[in-house]
Design a protein around this motif. Structure first.
Motif, PDB file in Angstrom:
ATOM      1  N   HIS A 453       0.848  -1.183   0.000  1.00 51.41           N
ATOM      2  CA  HIS A 453       0.000   0.000   0.000  1.00 51.41           C
ATOM      3  C   HIS A 453       0.887   1.238   0.000  1.00 51.41           C
ATOM      4  CE1 HIS A 453      -3.185   2.652   2.204  1.00 51.41           C
ATOM      5  NE2 HIS A 453      -3.212   2.830   0.887  1.00 51.41           N
ATOM      6  N   THR A 454       0.789   2.059  -1.063  1.00 49.31           N
ATOM      7  CA  THR A 454       1.591   3.281  -1.190  1.00 49.31           C
ATOM      8  C   THR A 454       0.682   4.430  -1.620  1.00 49.31           C
ATOM      9  OG1 THR A 454       2.089   3.056  -3.550  1.00 49.31           O
ATOM     10  CG2 THR A 454       3.503   1.835  -2.014  1.00 49.31           C
ATOM     11  N   PRO A 455       1.201   5.640  -1.693  1.00 43.49           N
ATOM     12  CA  PRO A 455       0.389   6.758  -2.186  1.00 43.49           C
ATOM     13  C   PRO A 455      -0.133   6.544  -3.600  1.00 43.49           C
ATOM     14  CG  PRO A 455       2.301   7.590  -1.019  1.00 43.49           C
ATOM     15  CD  PRO A 455       2.493   6.117  -1.134  1.00 43.49           C
ATOM     16  N   THR A 456       0.555   5.730  -4.410  1.00 43.65           N
ATOM     17  CA  THR A 456       0.100   5.483  -5.789  1.00 43.65           C
ATOM     18  C   THR A 456      -0.570   4.122  -5.952  1.00 43.65           C
ATOM     19  OG1 THR A 456       2.289   4.644  -6.376  1.00 43.65           O
ATOM     20  CG2 THR A 456       1.842   6.988  -6.794  1.00 43.65           C
ATOM     21  N   TRP A 457      -0.646   3.331  -4.891  1.00 44.91           N
ATOM     22  CA  TRP A 457      -1.308   2.017  -4.980  1.00 44.91           C
ATOM     23  C   TRP A 457      -2.165   1.798  -3.736  1.00 44.91           C
ATOM     24  CZ3 TRP A 457      -1.979  -1.340  -8.829  1.00 44.91           C
ATOM     25  CH2 TRP A 457      -2.617  -2.555  -8.525  1.00 44.91           C
ATOM     26  N   SER A 458      -3.484   1.840  -3.920  1.00 41.31           N
ATOM     27  CA  SER A 458      -4.408   1.674  -2.798  1.00 41.31           C
ATOM     28  C   SER A 458      -5.452   0.594  -3.065  1.00 41.31           C
ATOM     29  CB  SER A 458      -5.119   3.004  -2.506  1.00 41.31           C
ATOM     30  OG  SER A 458      -5.822   3.458  -3.662  1.00 41.31           O
TER      31      SER A 458
END
Length: 487
Positions: A453-458
């Protein structure tokens, strides 16, 4: 000279002779085998003999009391064929040589099979029927499990000229007039996809689509050819049904009881049989689980998926749940009621046990000390199956990998099949929102330790919000969709 005819062996094996009532050649015709016959029958040695492409064989006794072959020259190729089970118990499989299901056929049961389904696999001849697939015999004819029921038409085995049929022909079937434009249709039984609407052997078979799949069919392409109604969809041409309605491949979605609709992204979770109800206990006792891996978009798959073959079989994601204990071997239990299929010892450090429940195949992997069960034996939730394989035993993996496959094509998140209590017990112990502590050096942008989970992958960052994984499908997830600079 008689016309060329086709005969089928109904009581084999039959010896092949070098002449009518002549010397045996050492070869034989197996049960169910079909042969081409040219010429008239010959009576010799109290038998009626036919000359076929491999030699001479007896059609039956001269007095008509026994028949070994029957004339099938005028058999309707689109009609269902009927068999009687001769084995005491005959398994039903999910596909030709596929996994056994709980239902069985028994001696003297009669079944109708689909004429185009005949498949040779693993040294056996398989037929599909309404309940699944069953073997007719092995290819050598030395083992026969069911025999086709054929009318002999008279008490005499001497071939005669057939009189025209006086019985009424099947009433032609039609496609509903309401099926217009782009119409969703569901595969009732496995259907072949061809590059043209024809059963001609020269037409390319592109693929086979398993039952349950929903196809977007262009009804404007509806075509009648070779005794079938055909339609074009995204993958090619498939038969909707035979023109007489005896064999149906495509139906209205949801019209077959127990057959759920499966779209391009797999079945919907809430449509799954036994949704949130199948697992009534954990396969490893909670106190024995030292560490754990979730299904789907987990951090282990992100870091190691390519090296462990996930890209080839589980779309680059983790295709199961891992129950780990690196201290000592621990007992593995079924956790659900199902039927034992087999234990697989084919690969080192990868022994597996397979259970079956309806359209589900449940796989317990990386095990040792597998207990012995009989195929078809009922397994209960508290049945101990094996032990977690451990480095102290066989340089193993120190965990149970639990994998669920549905209809042989989809890998299902086992959490979707656990009761609420079992699910809450597990996620209460292994917090899915645990901050990233173990993968900071590899994926410092991920905020979670279990899920990527990252700012570009949710997407897919909670236990139940995971995709249905298509077995051997294309890679999906962050490794497929994100540039490495975003990791």
């Amino acid at each position: 000279m008689a016309d060329t005819k086709r005969y089928q062996v109904i009581d084999g094996p039959l010896s092949i002779r070098d002449a009518a009532n002549g010397s045996r050649t050492g070869r034989s015709l197996s049960q169910g085998q079909e042969v081409t016959v040219q010429g008239d029958a010959v009576i010799a040695g109290n038998y009626v003999w036919l000359h076929h492409t491999d030699g001479w064989s007896a059609m039956g006794t001269a007095d008509g009391t026994k028949a070994y072959m029957v004339d099938i020259s005028d058999r309707d190729p689109n009609a269902k064929r009927r068999f009687r089970v001769t084995a005491n118990v005959l398994s039903i499989r999910t596909a030709a040589n596929g996994l056994r299901i709980s239902a069985k056929l028994y001696k003297n049961n009669e079944i109708e099979v689909y004429p185009e389904s005949r498949t040779v696999e693993d040294g056996h001849i398989w037929w599909q029927h309404d309940k699944g697939w069953s073997a007719e015999r092995n290819t050598t004819g030395s083992a026969v499990y069911m025999k086709e029921i054929l009318e002999t038409s008279s008490t005499s085995t001497t071939p005669t000229t057939k009189t025209p049929e006086t019985t009424s022909q099947p009433t032609p079937s039609t496609i509903p007039a309401t099926w217009t434009g782009i119409k969703e249709l569901q595969v009732k039984i496995s259907v072949k996809v061809r590059n043209r609407p024809s059963t001609d052997s020269r037409v390319m078979v592109i693929k086979t689509i398993a039952r349950g799949a929903v196809l977007n069919c262009n009804m404007n392409t509806l075509t009648e050819a070779d005794g079938y109604y055909w339609v074009r969809h995204d993958d090619g041409w498939s038969a909707i049904q035979s023109t007489n309605g005896n064999l149906v491949f495509l139906v209205e979605p949801g019209s077959i009881p127990g057959l759920i609709a499966i779209g391009a992204n797999g079945p919907k979770a809430e449509d799954l049989p036994d949704y949130r109800a199948m697992f009534t206990a954990l396969p490893v006792k909670l106190a024995d689980i030292q560490w754990f891996q979730y299904f789907g978009n987990n951090m282990f798959a992100m870091r190691n998926g390519a090296n462990f073959g996930y890209d080839r079989y589980s779309q680059g994601l983790h295709g199961g749940l891992d129950f780990g204990n690196s201290n000592s071997p621990k007992a593995i239990f079924a956790g659900l009621e199902a039927e034992f299929v087999k234990a697989d010892y084919s690969r080192r450090n990868n022994t597996k046990i397979y259970l079956k429940k309806g359209d589900y195949t449940i796989i317990y992997q990386h095990i040792t000390s597998a207990r012995q069960f009989s195929p078809g034996q009922t397994i209960t939730p508290d049945t101990q199956l094996a032990m977690i394989e451990h480095h102290s035993i066989n340089n193993g993996w120190d965990h149970l990998h639990l994998e669920i496959r549905f209809m042989d094509n989809w890998i299902i998140n086992p959490l979707l099949l656990m009761t609420e209590d079992v699910y809450n017990t597990l996620v209460g112990r292994f917090d899915p929102d645990k901050p990233n502590t173990g993968y900071k050096s590899n994926f410092p942008k991920s905020t979670k330790n279990f899920f990527y989970h990252t700012p570009t992958w949710s997407k897919w960052v909670t236990p139940l919000d995971q995709p249905m994984i298509k077995l051997a499908g294309d890679i999906i997830g962050p490794r497929a969709e994100l540039d490495k600079s975003e990791w």
